[in-house]
Design an enzyme around this catalytic site. Sequence first.
Site, short mmCIF file in Angstrom:
data_model
loop_
_atom_site.label_atom_id
_atom_site.label_comp_id
_atom_site.label_asym_id
_atom_site.label_seq_id
_atom_site.Cartn_x
_atom_site.Cartn_y
_atom_site.Cartn_z
CE LYS A 1 -4.24 -0.41 2.19
NZ LYS A 1 -5.15 -0.74 3.33
CG ASP B 1 -8.59 1.65 3.80
OD1 ASP B 1 -9.35 0.84 3.23
OD2 ASP B 1 -7.37 1.45 3.95
P1 ATR Z 1 -3.57 -1.56 8.60
O1 ATR Z 1 -3.07 -1.11 7.27
O2 ATR Z 1 -4.58 -2.66 8.55
O3 ATR Z 1 -4.02 -0.43 9.46
P2 ATR Z 1 -1.09 -1.58 10.04
O4 ATR Z 1 -0.69 -0.34 9.34
O5 ATR Z 1 -0.07 -2.67 10.23
O6 ATR Z 1 -2.32 -2.27 9.32
O7 ATR Z 1 -1.68 -1.17 11.47
C1 ATR Z 1 -2.05 -2.07 12.45
C2 ATR Z 1 -2.58 -1.30 13.67
O8 ATR Z 1 -2.96 -2.24 14.70
C3 ATR Z 1 -1.55 -0.39 14.31
O9 ATR Z 1 -2.21 0.72 14.88
C4 ATR Z 1 -0.94 -1.29 15.39
O10 ATR Z 1 -0.32 -0.59 16.44
P3 ATR Z 1 1.28 -0.18 16.33
O11 ATR Z 1 1.30 0.99 15.40
O12 ATR Z 1 1.66 0.18 17.70
O13 ATR Z 1 1.99 -1.38 15.79
C5 ATR Z 1 -2.21 -1.96 15.88
N1 ATR Z 1 -1.98 -3.21 16.61
C6 ATR Z 1 -1.66 -4.41 16.09
N2 ATR Z 1 -1.56 -5.34 17.07
C7 ATR Z 1 -1.84 -4.69 18.24
C8 ATR Z 1 -1.92 -5.09 19.61
N3 ATR Z 1 -1.70 -6.36 19.98
N4 ATR Z 1 -2.25 -4.16 20.52
C9 ATR Z 1 -2.49 -2.89 20.16
N5 ATR Z 1 -2.43 -2.44 18.89
C10 ATR Z 1 -2.11 -3.33 17.94
#
Ligand code: ATR
Length: 291
Positions: free
Chosen positions: A71, A107
């Site tokens: 992306k 989105d």
């Molecule tokens: P997408 O494009 O689907 O948004 P991404 O850019 O990888 O995917 O974002 C994933 C989101 O989920 C992020 O906000 C991530 O937090 P971080 O920026 O701190 O990594 C959040 N996320 C994923 N696993 C998490 C967890 N176990 N607890 C809290 N936040 C989580």
Amino acid sequence: MEVSGKTKVFCVIGDPIEHSLSPMMHNAAFRHSKIDAVYVAFKVEKGTLEDAVKGMHSFGICGMNVTTPHKTAIIKYLDGVDTVAEFVGAVNTVLNANGKLLGFNTDGIGALRALEENGVKTKGKRVLLLGAGGAGRAIAFQLAQEADELIILNRDANKARVLAGALRKRFNKRVVGNDLTPNVLKNWIEDVDVLINATSVGMHPHRDHTLVDKSLLKPELTVMDIVYNPVKTKLLKDAKSVGAKVIYGVEMLVYQGAASFEIWFNQSAPVEVMKEAVLEKLQAGGLSLEQ
Ligand code: ATR
């Protein structure tokens, strides 16, 4: 619809891609709208993106969706991106406009439309957004223009703060960025009207995970989850059980897809048909998204 030499081709690229719901959703929309086109999924591995974009040119693919891990990386191969995609730094939709590849991010528009179509206005409201990843940033960009106050919490607090700062500057609105810890969450959730989970927490196979303790939820809240597999996440089940209004991730999935369709064809997307196709694939037969 019979495939012929004139049939137009649309696709989604990503890795992994085999579980994508986009082919079912868009092919159902094409059939319903009597558009002579097919939509397929291509697994494009990291490192082969540039070739894939060249392929889009040479095969004359008319439109494309982009998912993980491309992306952000795709932006440098495109001829231009819209303001949202530029701000978010991520593209999920590409239009081939007579050989010029234009990138969009639907989105945030999808999330806002999912709220609106379910009777939830964010104008003048206080909204709590969990997550500042790609989807979170896109949703925040739209919400910051509508809501009275936006609070963004993220596990990596710095991402939330940087995003909040950029939105404050751009829209001159009250936007706060902070850590996503139980205590911070407890503090902010008390005064908000809408809560949106834009993190991946609760996604299959971790179906029993949620960032929000049920005791923090109340009937006056609207709760939306961007996770759509499972359809009824733990967060949404908890929200519903306390009498809150819930909006399923499937709604956002469909409306972001509808926004892609509208960019490609410049006509309204058949959202109900698209929703049915997605729900059928999620094997949620008989499942109702009515409140
Ligand atoms: P997408 O494009 O689907 O948004 P991404 O850019 O990888 O995917 O974002 C994933 C989101 O989920 C992020 O906000 C991530 O937090 P971080 O920026 O701190 O990594 C959040 N996320 C994923 N696993 C998490 C967890 N176990 N607890 C809290 N936040 C989580």
